[in-house]
Design a protein around this motif. Structure first.
Motif, PDB file in Angstrom:
ATOM      1  N   ARG A 162      -2.190  -6.860  -6.539  1.00 31.24           N
ATOM      2  CA  ARG A 162      -3.381  -6.026  -6.419  1.00 31.24           C
ATOM      3  C   ARG A 162      -4.131  -6.343  -5.137  1.00 31.24           C
ATOM      4  O   ARG A 162      -4.615  -5.447  -4.446  1.00 31.24           O
ATOM      5  CB  ARG A 162      -4.287  -6.232  -7.629  1.00 31.24           C
ATOM      6  N   ARG A 163      -4.230  -7.648  -4.800  1.00 31.19           N
ATOM      7  CA  ARG A 163      -4.919  -8.035  -3.576  1.00 31.19           C
ATOM      8  C   ARG A 163      -4.173  -7.502  -2.351  1.00 31.19           C
ATOM      9  O   ARG A 163      -4.792  -7.038  -1.392  1.00 31.19           O
ATOM     10  CB  ARG A 163      -5.032  -9.552  -3.503  1.00 31.19           C
ATOM     11  N   LEU A 164      -2.841  -7.580  -2.379  1.00 32.86           N
ATOM     12  CA  LEU A 164      -2.043  -7.078  -1.259  1.00 32.86           C
ATOM     13  C   LEU A 164      -2.256  -5.580  -1.060  1.00 32.86           C
ATOM     14  O   LEU A 164      -2.442  -5.095   0.064  1.00 32.86           O
ATOM     15  CB  LEU A 164      -0.559  -7.383  -1.499  1.00 32.86           C
ATOM     16  N   LEU A 165      -2.244  -4.849  -2.178  1.00 32.74           N
ATOM     17  CA  LEU A 165      -2.429  -3.402  -2.088  1.00 32.74           C
ATOM     18  C   LEU A 165      -3.827  -3.063  -1.574  1.00 32.74           C
ATOM     19  O   LEU A 165      -4.006  -2.118  -0.796  1.00 32.74           O
ATOM     20  CB  LEU A 165      -2.190  -2.764  -3.455  1.00 32.74           C
ATOM     21  N   ARG A 166      -4.836  -3.835  -2.007  1.00 30.78           N
ATOM     22  CA  ARG A 166      -6.195  -3.592  -1.544  1.00 30.78           C
ATOM     23  C   ARG A 166      -6.306  -3.883  -0.047  1.00 30.78           C
ATOM     24  O   ARG A 166      -6.979  -3.159   0.689  1.00 30.78           O
ATOM     25  CB  ARG A 166      -7.192  -4.447  -2.329  1.00 30.78           C
ATOM     26  N   ASN A 167      -5.640  -4.945   0.402  1.00 36.67           N
ATOM     27  CA  ASN A 167      -5.668  -5.267   1.827  1.00 36.67           C
ATOM     28  C   ASN A 167      -4.992  -4.174   2.659  1.00 36.67           C
ATOM     29  O   ASN A 167      -5.447  -3.835   3.754  1.00 36.67           O
ATOM     30  CB  ASN A 167      -4.990  -6.613   2.082  1.00 36.67           C
ATOM     31  N   ILE A 168      -3.908  -3.627   2.133  1.00 35.25           N
ATOM     32  CA  ILE A 168      -3.226  -2.529   2.831  1.00 35.25           C
ATOM     33  C   ILE A 168      -4.106  -1.291   2.864  1.00 35.25           C
ATOM     34  O   ILE A 168      -4.232  -0.610   3.891  1.00 35.25           O
ATOM     35  CB  ILE A 168      -1.869  -2.220   2.159  1.00 35.25           C
ATOM     36  N   TYR A 169      -4.734  -1.007   1.718  1.00 37.05           N
ATOM     37  CA  TYR A 169      -5.562   0.197   1.629  1.00 37.05           C
ATOM     38  C   TYR A 169      -6.745   0.126   2.585  1.00 37.05           C
ATOM     39  O   TYR A 169      -7.129   1.132   3.209  1.00 37.05           O
ATOM     40  CB  TYR A 169      -6.050   0.376   0.193  1.00 37.05           C
ATOM     41  N   PHE A 170      -7.370  -1.086   2.712  1.00 38.86           N
ATOM     42  CA  PHE A 170      -8.541  -1.229   3.577  1.00 38.86           C
ATOM     43  C   PHE A 170      -8.178  -1.680   4.995  1.00 38.86           C
ATOM     44  O   PHE A 170      -9.038  -2.131   5.734  1.00 38.86           O
ATOM     45  CB  PHE A 170      -9.536  -2.219   2.952  1.00 38.86           C
ATOM     46  N   PHE A 171      -6.897  -1.532   5.355  1.00 39.26           N
ATOM     47  CA  PHE A 171      -6.426  -1.811   6.709  1.00 39.26           C
ATOM     48  C   PHE A 171      -6.757  -0.596   7.577  1.00 39.26           C
ATOM     49  O   PHE A 171      -6.492   0.547   7.195  1.00 39.26           O
ATOM     50  CB  PHE A 171      -4.925  -2.073   6.663  1.00 39.26           C
ATOM     51  N   LEU A 172      -7.370  -0.791   8.739  1.00 39.40           N
ATOM     52  CA  LEU A 172      -7.868   0.317   9.556  1.00 39.40           C
ATOM     53  C   LEU A 172      -6.802   1.378   9.874  1.00 39.40           C
ATOM     54  O   LEU A 172      -7.099   2.577   9.775  1.00 39.40           O
ATOM     55  CB  LEU A 172      -8.482  -0.219  10.855  1.00 39.40           C
ATOM     56  N   PRO A 173      -5.556   1.043  10.278  1.00 40.16           N
ATOM     57  CA  PRO A 173      -4.561   2.094  10.529  1.00 40.16           C
ATOM     58  C   PRO A 173      -4.337   2.999   9.318  1.00 40.16           C
ATOM     59  O   PRO A 173      -4.196   4.217   9.462  1.00 40.16           O
ATOM     60  CB  PRO A 173      -3.291   1.304  10.876  1.00 40.16           C
ATOM     61  N   VAL A 174      -4.332   2.380   8.118  1.00 37.57           N
ATOM     62  CA  VAL A 174      -4.143   3.185   6.903  1.00 37.57           C
ATOM     63  C   VAL A 174      -5.368   4.050   6.646  1.00 37.57           C
ATOM     64  O   VAL A 174      -5.253   5.228   6.285  1.00 37.57           O
ATOM     65  CB  VAL A 174      -3.859   2.264   5.700  1.00 37.57           C
ATOM     66  N   GLN A 175      -6.551   3.478   6.827  1.00 34.27           N
ATOM     67  CA  GLN A 175      -7.776   4.240   6.621  1.00 34.27           C
ATOM     68  C   GLN A 175      -7.863   5.425   7.597  1.00 34.27           C
ATOM     69  O   GLN A 175      -8.300   6.522   7.225  1.00 34.27           O
ATOM     70  CB  GLN A 175      -8.987   3.319   6.803  1.00 34.27           C
TER      71      GLN A 175
ATOM     72  N   ARG B  71     -11.513  -3.318   6.347  1.00 35.11           N
ATOM     73  CA  ARG B  71     -11.810  -4.750   6.323  1.00 35.11           C
ATOM     74  C   ARG B  71     -11.040  -5.519   7.396  1.00 35.11           C
ATOM     75  O   ARG B  71     -11.383  -6.659   7.694  1.00 35.11           O
ATOM     76  CB  ARG B  71     -11.492  -5.323   4.944  1.00 35.11           C
ATOM     77  N   SER B  72      -9.985  -4.876   7.920  1.00 38.99           N
ATOM     78  CA  SER B  72      -9.191  -5.540   8.953  1.00 38.99           C
ATOM     79  C   SER B  72      -8.638  -4.494   9.909  1.00 38.99           C
ATOM     80  O   SER B  72      -8.573  -3.304   9.587  1.00 38.99           O
ATOM     81  CB  SER B  72      -8.045  -6.346   8.323  1.00 38.99           C
ATOM     82  N   PHE B  73      -8.252  -4.923  11.083  1.00 43.29           N
ATOM     83  CA  PHE B  73      -7.714  -4.021  12.093  1.00 43.29           C
ATOM     84  C   PHE B  73      -6.789  -4.804  13.014  1.00 43.29           C
ATOM     85  O   PHE B  73      -6.737  -6.045  12.966  1.00 43.29           O
ATOM     86  CB  PHE B  73      -8.852  -3.372  12.896  1.00 43.29           C
ATOM     87  N   ILE B  74      -6.062  -4.082  13.867  1.00 45.56           N
ATOM     88  CA  ILE B  74      -5.183  -4.710  14.854  1.00 45.56           C
ATOM     89  C   ILE B  74      -5.964  -4.848  16.144  1.00 45.56           C
ATOM     90  O   ILE B  74      -6.479  -3.870  16.684  1.00 45.56           O
ATOM     91  CB  ILE B  74      -3.910  -3.869  15.083  1.00 45.56           C
TER      92      ILE B  74
ATOM     93  N   LYS C 291      -4.897  -7.907  21.186  1.00 47.75           N
ATOM     94  CA  LYS C 291      -3.805  -8.868  21.337  1.00 47.75           C
ATOM     95  C   LYS C 291      -2.739  -8.669  20.264  1.00 47.75           C
ATOM     96  O   LYS C 291      -1.882  -9.531  20.062  1.00 47.75           O
ATOM     97  CB  LYS C 291      -4.363 -10.283  21.263  1.00 47.75           C
ATOM     98  N   LEU C 292      -2.833  -7.512  19.564  1.00 47.34           N
ATOM     99  CA  LEU C 292      -1.860  -7.135  18.527  1.00 47.34           C
ATOM    100  C   LEU C 292      -1.847  -8.149  17.385  1.00 47.34           C
ATOM    101  O   LEU C 292      -0.792  -8.436  16.802  1.00 47.34           O
ATOM    102  CB  LEU C 292      -0.451  -6.968  19.131  1.00 47.34           C
ATOM    103  N   ARG C 293      -3.023  -8.684  17.069  1.00 51.91           N
ATOM    104  CA  ARG C 293      -3.168  -9.567  15.929  1.00 51.91           C
ATOM    105  C   ARG C 293      -4.114  -8.923  14.913  1.00 51.91           C
ATOM    106  O   ARG C 293      -5.027  -8.189  15.288  1.00 51.91           O
ATOM    107  CB  ARG C 293      -3.726 -10.925  16.359  1.00 51.91           C
ATOM    108  N   ILE C 294      -3.897  -9.212  13.647  1.00 49.18           N
ATOM    109  CA  ILE C 294      -4.752  -8.655  12.601  1.00 49.18           C
ATOM    110  C   ILE C 294      -6.017  -9.492  12.493  1.00 49.18           C
ATOM    111  O   ILE C 294      -5.960 -10.713  12.295  1.00 49.18           O
ATOM    112  CB  ILE C 294      -4.015  -8.616  11.252  1.00 49.18           C
ATOM    113  N   GLU C 295      -7.172  -8.839  12.656  1.00 47.12           N
ATOM    114  CA  GLU C 295      -8.464  -9.521  12.572  1.00 47.12           C
ATOM    115  C   GLU C 295      -9.353  -8.799  11.561  1.00 47.12           C
ATOM    116  O   GLU C 295      -9.133  -7.618  11.249  1.00 47.12           O
ATOM    117  CB  GLU C 295      -9.136  -9.562  13.944  1.00 47.12           C
ATOM    118  N   ARG C 296     -10.391  -9.498  11.098  1.00 47.38           N
ATOM    119  CA  ARG C 296     -11.290  -8.939  10.100  1.00 47.38           C
ATOM    120  C   ARG C 296     -12.453  -8.232  10.786  1.00 47.38           C
ATOM    121  O   ARG C 296     -13.027  -8.740  11.764  1.00 47.38           O
ATOM    122  CB  ARG C 296     -11.806 -10.044   9.177  1.00 47.38           C
ATOM    123  N   SER C 297     -12.828  -7.077  10.275  1.00 49.95           N
ATOM    124  CA  SER C 297     -13.935  -6.314  10.848  1.00 49.95           C
ATOM    125  C   SER C 297     -15.256  -7.029  10.645  1.00 49.95           C
ATOM    126  O   SER C 297     -16.175  -6.920  11.470  1.00 49.95           O
ATOM    127  CB  SER C 297     -14.010  -4.925  10.200  1.00 49.95           C
TER     128      SER C 297
END
Length: 743
Positions: free
Chosen positions: A2-15, A201-204, A207-213
């Motif tokens: 569930r946490r993984l899916l939530r992280n994917i859902y709130f990932f900026l590219p997906v949003q 909650r996160s974006f690329i 430097k092509l690294r995942i960071e938190r908004s």
């Protein structure tokens, strides 16, 4: 999980991907158009997919052409990024706190472009391997050109256009594009203040690294807005650059090096339209619908006032003279095409046939066979097949086919191939060409026409409809019709140049066959006949000559437009008017009152059978007295007894659309069946001396014909070339040889 899916859902590219489907879905239409085009589900009959999958530059698909395509794709993708950035940046206030907001946004907004690139490369590689028969090494080289062009323009864009630094030029652009100037006229609306924050909650990062908004330092909204507005100006600047580039390329499109692949022009055009969408939204906010209404009304006004005219012209005609405007109505036609003119023109044609007989007879009692050639419409497919069939039969007959042909008529692409065949052999008779059977002439007729037409549509017709060209002392607008004519002349090594009347003397002397080009006058459905010889005897049926109001169903171009220098009509223009493929080529307006609008001959008669039937009937007495066997040689790119698959109206959409589009979708079948009825009656008035021989294009696979457009793939050329060896065509060739006395 569930946490993984939530992280994917709130990932900026997906949003962002979800946001595109929730807001401004109009911008996704551009990607859908590209997708449906390259898969062949959109405009496949016009050959649009081939322009995308194997773009041509300098006459063939090469590394440079793919590099240019990659650059154009980059411009389109960047426009997509900045357009959506303008639309959605207010929903991402945290982006203003990043050092390079636009670059980071573009990285996170790349799901749609990357998926399209992967899909495009897959389809393109398959097309090059199996349709163009390219070796694997060449395909890899071409694909590397695509990605090199894409990469280089991407770096250039990020290095300059989308930097947040403010140089003097960008400061000027910012002032010009300040929305407050528009706000003096259009007030703010409460809808403009609508906020829909993207819960990413996160974006690329850059430097092509995942960071938190949430790790970004908060800024005051006014400061964030100022930073984001600095990026907004670039869509205006980018749109101006695309427009200026298209204007430049369109102005110098006669220069081969500047004639980029047509797909590049359309991608730039898409970028302009997308930029316009962004600009309207940027300036007018919630009032953008009113802005589009104003734009549409303005365009309608310009067209109505004839400031902008999407129709083309007939090059060579005088459009400037106002004192003698040909009146296009029945009363005037009846005064021009009288019974006396009918008889006079008929006598002149009989004299032409007599001159032809004198050249092809050994004695006064000799009755040589005569050949009348009919060719079908069908774009480059028909042009290639027609030339191949006539060249093959003529070579086997030792030149007797050309020698005994007295008239050629038909529609669209077939007339391109047949006219090139005639003019080529005429030059051979003059001694300017030594061997008319060289393979390069077959290659000439298979050269692409679509690229120049579509590029002109994107860079001239829709962008700068004010380009002019001087010709014969008159000034004309250049459009995709002109581009097609120039390409025809270049591809034919000049054999389709000059005017229709330039070979009239040799036709009259019986040295070469007469060509009769047709067009359909969409004002009333009459046929327009373009030929160097007087043709009033073809403008009305013989039975109506004695009527007070005869049935005039055709117009002799040379006679009707005599006061407008009809003799100066370009050969390539007559061919184009005969082959005005709907939408691909513009309707031609002729200087009448009212203006005559002319389209493809195939709209009225796709096989030339109407003209041939009337011609043979009018000449029947001369034929009976002086000619031997009459051979009506039909060269068609479809099979007469296989014109399509019956449609089952089993769906709601089918039941609703079929009554509307049935005529359009089955027009070829209607004409083919009508032609079979006419074959029952034609032999009667020639007392059994008429022999109708039909040479057809038989594809190797019954369900895979060459496409009907102005571009042929290597597979299609090979298929058309080998069709002459089909058993039925070989049978027709043997009959033809027998009738010509070549046993």
């Amino acid at each position: 999980m569930r946490r993984l899916l939530r992280n994917i859902y709130f990932f900026l590219p997906v949003q962002l991907l979800l946001l595109h489907f929730r807001k401004y879905r109009l911008l996704l239409v551009f990607w859908l158009l590209l997708y449906f085009t390259i898969t062949g589900n959109l405009a496949s009959h016009y050959g649009a997919y081939s322009l995308f999958l194997a773009p041509e530059y300098l006459g063939y698909t090469n590394f440079t052409g793919m590099y240019l395509l990659g650059g154009a794709l980059c411009v389109f993708m960047m426009t997509w990024h900045i357009t959506t950035f303008i639309a959605h940046s207010k929903r991402m206030p945290y982006m203003g706190a990043t050092r390079q907001a636009f670059i980071i946004y573009s990285i996170n907004n790349s799901i749609v472009p990357v998926v399209f690139l992967i899909f495009y490369s897959t389809i393109s590689v398959r097309f090059m391997l199996y349709e163009e028969n390219y070796p694997v090494g060449r395909v890899l080289l071409l694909q590397s050109g695509l990605y090199l062009g894409l990469t280089s323009i991407t770096f250039l864009s990020f290095a300059y256009f989308f930097s947040v630094s403010r140089d003097s030029f960008k400061s000027v652009v910012s002032k010009i594009t300040n929305p407050s100037r528009i706000r003096d006229i259009v007030p703010y609306d409460s809808l403009d203040l609508e906020l829909d924050i993207i819960p990413a909650r996160s974006f690329i990062s850059g430097k092509l690294r995942i960071e938190r908004s949430t790790d970004l330092e908060p800024y005051h909204p006014r400061v964030l807005g100022m930073v984001l507005r600095r990026h907004h100006r670039n869509v205006i600047f980018g749109t101006f650059i695309c427009y200026a580039l298209l204007v430049l390329l369109g102005s110098f499109k006669e220069q081969p090096l500047l004639r980029v692949p047509a797909v590049c022009g359309f991608l730039l055009l898409f970028s302009i339209v997308m930029g316009l969408v962004a600009a309207v939204k940027y300036f007018l906010k919630s009032w953008d619908a009113i802005g589009w209404v104003f734009i549409i009304l303005t365009l309608s006004f310009l067209v109505e006032r004839k400031i902008v005219d999407i129709r083309s012209v007939a090059y060579g005609l005088d459009y400037e003279r106002q004192d003698t405007v040909p009146v296009y109505n029945y009363s005037n036609l009846k005064e021009i095409f009288t019974r006396e003119r009918y008889q006079n023109d008929k006598t002149q044609e009989e004299d032409r046939l007599t001159a032809w007989r004198a050249r092809n007879s050994t004695s006064d009692t000799d009755r040589p066979p005569i050949v009348v050639v009919n060719v079908s419409g069908g774009g480059s497919r028909s042009a290639y097949w027609t030339f191949r069939a006539l060249q093959y039969a003529d070579s086997l007959s030792g030149g007797q086919l050309f020698k005994h042909t007295v008239m050629i008529t038909g529609a669209s692409g077939g007339m391109i191939g047949a006219t090139l065949w005639r003019n080529l052999h005429d030059e051979n008779l003059k001694g300017t060409i030594q061997n008319p059977y060289l393979s390069r002439y077959q290659d000439d007729v298979g050269k692409d026409l679509l690229n120049s037409i579509i590029f002109s549509l994107a860079s001239v017709d829709l962008i700068t409809p004010f380009n002019k060209v001087k010709m014969g002392g008159f000034s004309y607008s250049k459009d995709r019709g002109y581009a097609m004519e120039e390409e025809l002349i270049n591809n034919s090594e000049g054999l389709l140049g000059n005017t229709v009347a330039s070979r009239g003397a040799r036709e009259k002397a019986g040295i070469i066959p007469q060509t009769i080009f047709s067009g359909t006058v969409v004002n009333d459905g009459r046929k327009l006949l373009m030929t160097a010889q007087p043709a009033a005897y073809l403008t009305q049926p013989e039975f109506s000559l004695k009527d007070a109001n005869p049935q005039i169903d055709a117009v002799d171009f040379m006679t009707f437009f005599k006061s407008r220098h009809a003799e100066n009509l370009r050969f390539a223009t007559a061919i184009r008017m005969n082959a005005t493929f709907p939408f691909i080529l513009p309707v031609v307006k002729l200087p009448g009152d009212p203006a005559m609008n002319v389209m493809d001959a195939g709209l009225r008669d796709n096989f030339g059978s109407e003209v041939t039937g009337r011609y043979l009937f009018a000449m029947r007495k001369w034929i009976e007295q002086y000619a031997g066997e009459v051979i009506q040689l039909e060269v068609r790119d479809t099979r007469e007894n296989f014109v399509g698959t019956p449609v089952d109206e089993s769906s709601l959409m089918g039941m609703l659309s079929d009554p509307i589009f049935s005529i359009q979708n089955r027009w070829e079948a209607f004409q083919s069946f009508n032609r079979s009825y006419m074959k029952d009656f034609e032999p009667d008035f020639l007392k059994g001396h008429l022999h109708i021989l039909t040479m057809r294009y038989y594809p190797r696979q019954n369900n895979k014909n060459a496409e009907l457009n102005f571009h042929l793939t290597q597979n299609e050329k090979e298929d058309l070339y080998k069709s002459i060896y089909h058993a039925e065509n070989q049978k027709m060739v043997k009959k033809l040889m027998t009738l010509l006395g070549k046993h």
